[in-house]
Motif scaffolding. Structure first.
Motif, PDB file in Angstrom:
ATOM      1  N   LYS A   9      12.727 -14.021   1.645  1.00  0.00           N
ATOM      2  CA  LYS A   9      13.046 -12.394   1.599  1.00  0.00           C
ATOM      3  C   LYS A   9      11.779 -11.773   2.078  1.00  0.00           C
ATOM      4  CE  LYS A   9      14.440  -8.509  -0.904  1.00  0.00           C
ATOM      5  NZ  LYS A   9      14.602  -7.945  -2.090  1.00  0.00           N
ATOM      6  N   ALA A  10      10.586 -12.161   1.518  1.00  0.00           N
ATOM      7  CA  ALA A  10       9.293 -11.749   2.007  1.00  0.00           C
ATOM      8  C   ALA A  10       8.921 -11.836   3.411  1.00  0.00           C
ATOM      9  CB  ALA A  10       8.047 -12.310   1.073  1.00  0.00           C
ATOM     10  N   GLU A  11       9.360 -13.009   4.061  1.00  0.00           N
ATOM     11  CA  GLU A  11       9.013 -13.412   5.335  1.00  0.00           C
ATOM     12  C   GLU A  11       9.877 -12.510   6.292  1.00  0.00           C
ATOM     13  OE1 GLU A  11       9.517 -15.371   9.196  1.00  0.00           O
ATOM     14  OE2 GLU A  11      11.076 -15.309   7.508  1.00  0.00           O
ATOM     15  N   ARG A  12      11.016 -12.388   5.822  1.00  0.00           N
ATOM     16  CA  ARG A  12      12.050 -11.546   6.733  1.00  0.00           C
ATOM     17  C   ARG A  12      11.700 -10.192   6.707  1.00  0.00           C
ATOM     18  NH1 ARG A  12      15.963 -15.029   4.724  1.00  0.00           N
ATOM     19  NH2 ARG A  12      16.513 -13.615   3.013  1.00  0.00           N
ATOM     20  N   THR A  13      11.170  -9.813   5.533  1.00  0.00           N
ATOM     21  CA  THR A  13      10.778  -8.293   5.529  1.00  0.00           C
ATOM     22  C   THR A  13       9.404  -8.047   6.166  1.00  0.00           C
ATOM     23  OG1 THR A  13      11.361  -8.148   3.139  1.00  0.00           O
ATOM     24  CG2 THR A  13       9.831  -6.453   3.687  1.00  0.00           C
ATOM     25  N   GLY A  14       8.664  -9.074   6.348  1.00  0.00           N
ATOM     26  CA  GLY A  14       7.430  -9.050   7.248  1.00  0.00           C
ATOM     27  C   GLY A  14       7.757  -8.806   8.404  1.00  0.00           C
ATOM     28  N   ARG A  15       8.693  -9.818   8.943  1.00  0.00           N
ATOM     29  CA  ARG A  15       9.201  -9.846  10.478  1.00  0.00           C
ATOM     30  C   ARG A  15       9.590  -8.407  10.821  1.00  0.00           C
ATOM     31  NH1 ARG A  15      12.052 -14.591   9.953  1.00  0.00           N
ATOM     32  NH2 ARG A  15      13.796 -13.750  10.925  1.00  0.00           N
ATOM     33  N   ILE A  16      10.522  -7.891  10.067  1.00  0.00           N
ATOM     34  CA  ILE A  16      11.404  -6.563  10.288  1.00  0.00           C
ATOM     35  C   ILE A  16      10.257  -5.406  10.526  1.00  0.00           C
ATOM     36  CG2 ILE A  16      12.913  -4.656   9.174  1.00  0.00           C
ATOM     37  CD1 ILE A  16      14.433  -7.374   8.122  1.00  0.00           C
ATOM     38  N   LEU A  17       9.472  -5.512   9.230  1.00  0.00           N
ATOM     39  CA  LEU A  17       8.127  -4.234   9.395  1.00  0.00           C
ATOM     40  C   LEU A  17       7.392  -4.533  10.652  1.00  0.00           C
ATOM     41  CD1 LEU A  17       7.404  -4.208   5.646  1.00  0.00           C
ATOM     42  CD2 LEU A  17       8.821  -2.383   7.116  1.00  0.00           C
ATOM     43  N   LYS A  18       6.757  -5.507  11.075  1.00  0.00           N
ATOM     44  CA  LYS A  18       6.101  -5.811  12.351  1.00  0.00           C
ATOM     45  C   LYS A  18       7.007  -5.498  13.353  1.00  0.00           C
ATOM     46  CE  LYS A  18       3.182  -9.390  10.237  1.00  0.00           C
ATOM     47  NZ  LYS A  18       2.925 -10.964  10.401  1.00  0.00           N
ATOM     48  N   ALA A  19       8.263  -5.821  13.475  1.00  0.00           N
ATOM     49  CA  ALA A  19       8.918  -5.344  14.647  1.00  0.00           C
ATOM     50  C   ALA A  19       9.410  -3.825  14.727  1.00  0.00           C
ATOM     51  CB  ALA A  19      10.240  -5.986  14.714  1.00  0.00           C
ATOM     52  N   ALA A  20       9.589  -3.411  13.416  1.00  0.00           N
ATOM     53  CA  ALA A  20       9.689  -1.845  13.625  1.00  0.00           C
ATOM     54  C   ALA A  20       8.342  -1.301  14.060  1.00  0.00           C
ATOM     55  CB  ALA A  20      10.017  -1.443  12.249  1.00  0.00           C
ATOM     56  N   TYR A  51      17.984  -4.399   3.846  1.00  0.00           N
ATOM     57  CA  TYR A  51      16.516  -4.520   3.166  1.00  0.00           C
ATOM     58  C   TYR A  51      16.178  -2.697   3.378  1.00  0.00           C
ATOM     59  CZ  TYR A  51      15.950  -9.381   3.305  1.00  0.00           C
ATOM     60  OH  TYR A  51      15.894 -10.797   3.187  1.00  0.00           O
ATOM     61  N   PHE A  52      16.553  -2.186   4.448  1.00  0.00           N
ATOM     62  CA  PHE A  52      16.167  -0.802   4.716  1.00  0.00           C
ATOM     63  C   PHE A  52      17.338  -0.002   5.427  1.00  0.00           C
ATOM     64  CE2 PHE A  52      12.754  -3.640   5.769  1.00  0.00           C
ATOM     65  CZ  PHE A  52      11.488  -3.153   4.811  1.00  0.00           C
ATOM     66  N   SER A  53      17.790   0.975   4.525  1.00  0.00           N
ATOM     67  CA  SER A  53      19.149   1.629   4.934  1.00  0.00           C
ATOM     68  C   SER A  53      18.918   2.573   6.045  1.00  0.00           C
ATOM     69  CB  SER A  53      19.490   2.499   3.614  1.00  0.00           C
ATOM     70  OG  SER A  53      19.788   1.812   2.407  1.00  0.00           O
ATOM     71  N   THR A  54      17.596   3.032   6.196  1.00  0.00           N
ATOM     72  CA  THR A  54      17.444   4.015   7.355  1.00  0.00           C
ATOM     73  C   THR A  54      16.040   3.873   7.947  1.00  0.00           C
ATOM     74  OG1 THR A  54      16.155   5.791   5.951  1.00  0.00           O
ATOM     75  CG2 THR A  54      18.442   5.792   5.856  1.00  0.00           C
ATOM     76  N   LYS A  55      15.810   4.352   9.102  1.00  0.00           N
ATOM     77  CA  LYS A  55      14.706   4.289   9.900  1.00  0.00           C
ATOM     78  C   LYS A  55      13.576   4.913   9.171  1.00  0.00           C
ATOM     79  CE  LYS A  55      15.391   6.147  13.782  1.00  0.00           C
ATOM     80  NZ  LYS A  55      15.154   6.618  15.277  1.00  0.00           N
ATOM     81  N   GLY A  56      13.838   5.837   8.282  1.00  0.00           N
ATOM     82  CA  GLY A  56      12.909   6.497   7.385  1.00  0.00           C
ATOM     83  C   GLY A  56      12.550   5.581   6.369  1.00  0.00           C
ATOM     84  N   ASP A  57      13.327   4.791   5.926  1.00  0.00           N
ATOM     85  CA  ASP A  57      12.961   3.589   4.761  1.00  0.00           C
ATOM     86  C   ASP A  57      11.761   2.774   5.532  1.00  0.00           C
ATOM     87  OD1 ASP A  57      14.807   4.898   2.787  1.00  0.00           O
ATOM     88  OD2 ASP A  57      16.236   3.397   3.135  1.00  0.00           O
ATOM     89  N   LEU A  58      12.326   2.451   6.701  1.00  0.00           N
ATOM     90  CA  LEU A  58      11.234   1.562   7.530  1.00  0.00           C
ATOM     91  C   LEU A  58      10.004   2.147   7.821  1.00  0.00           C
ATOM     92  CD1 LEU A  58      13.643  -0.114  10.078  1.00  0.00           C
ATOM     93  CD2 LEU A  58      11.898  -1.363   8.804  1.00  0.00           C
ATOM     94  N   LEU A  59       9.914   3.315   7.995  1.00  0.00           N
ATOM     95  CA  LEU A  59       8.756   4.105   8.189  1.00  0.00           C
ATOM     96  C   LEU A  59       7.856   4.295   7.199  1.00  0.00           C
ATOM     97  CD1 LEU A  59       6.887   5.689  10.392  1.00  0.00           C
ATOM     98  CD2 LEU A  59       8.384   7.774   9.691  1.00  0.00           C
ATOM     99  N   LEU A  60       8.567   4.680   6.082  1.00  0.00           N
ATOM    100  CA  LEU A  60       7.913   4.785   4.895  1.00  0.00           C
ATOM    101  C   LEU A  60       7.330   3.304   4.143  1.00  0.00           C
ATOM    102  CD1 LEU A  60       7.017   6.417   2.286  1.00  0.00           C
ATOM    103  CD2 LEU A  60       9.127   5.730   1.124  1.00  0.00           C
TER     104      LEU A  60
END
Length: 204
Positions: A9-20, A51-60
């Motif tokens: 989960k941490a690895e996927r979260t990291g990939r998502i945040l880096k991509a965003a 993991y992130f419901s909205t783009k705002g969640d990703l930005l935060l």
């Protein structure tokens, strides 16, 4: 198994945040869809939304990653500060500023600030305020450490003083992100002039 799932989960979260972060910087926050981020992170859209419901969640989450990293980096300076107020404060502030564009563009910072101001009662805004409080607390900790070495005036409360310093450096940062043409060197010059004045007022 639980440990493996958490690591995955941490690895996927990291990939998502880096991509965003990469897509927001390259294309602009408003132009990017969560589906675009999921594709770049090589996860399904469902996983990304889970993991992130909205783009705002990703930005935060990206802002949180930025602040947590910079606070971690500042601990060494707070624990063993230089024996000069201006040098100590300037070192911590420079660290904050230099790290600020590692994951976020100026446009992303403006969007995060705007969301936090437009909807002050939302979880986004409350969390953004807590992140500011983390930075302010570290500045207070630095001034407490300097006071323990009798490098600052004993009649000054480090908590009050630290918040004054934080709000001053934060205002300069807001001016920086508002102006696309302003360079990091310009921000440092303004900050250094301000820090010298503040340090002069703090010395015994």
């Amino acid at each position: 198994m639980t440990g493996l799932r958490e690591r995955q989960k941490a690895e996927r979260t990291g990939r998502i945040l880096k991509a965003a972060s990469a897509l927001f910087r390259a294309q602009g926050y408003d132009a990017v869809r969560i589906e675009d981020i999921a594709a770049a992170a090589e996860v399904s859209s469902g996983t990304c939304y889970n993991y992130f419901s909205t783009k705002g969640d990703l930005l935060l989450a990206i802002v949180s990653m930025e602040v947590e990293e910079v606070v971690g980096a500042g601990r060494a300076l707070v624990e063993d500060p230089p024996p000069d107020i201006a040098q100590a404060l300037g070192g911590l502030i420079r660290l904050y500023y230099d790290h600020s564009l590692m994951y976020l563009s100026k446009e992303m910072w403006r969007k995060a600030m705007a969301i936090s101001i437009e909807a002050p009662g939302t979880p986004f805004s409350r969390h953004y305020t807590r992140l500011d409080a983390m930075l302010a607390a570290q500045v207070c900790d630095l001034l407490t450490a300097l006071g323990a070495r009798v490098l600052t005036r004993t009649d000054l409360d480090p908590a009050t003083l630290g918040n004054i310093v934080f709000h001053a450096l934060n205002q300069l940062f807001i001016e920086f992100v508002k102006d696309e043409a302003m360079q990091m060197d310009d921000l440092h010059r303004k900050s250094e002039a301000q820090t010298r004045c503040l340090a002069a007022l703090m010395r015994p």
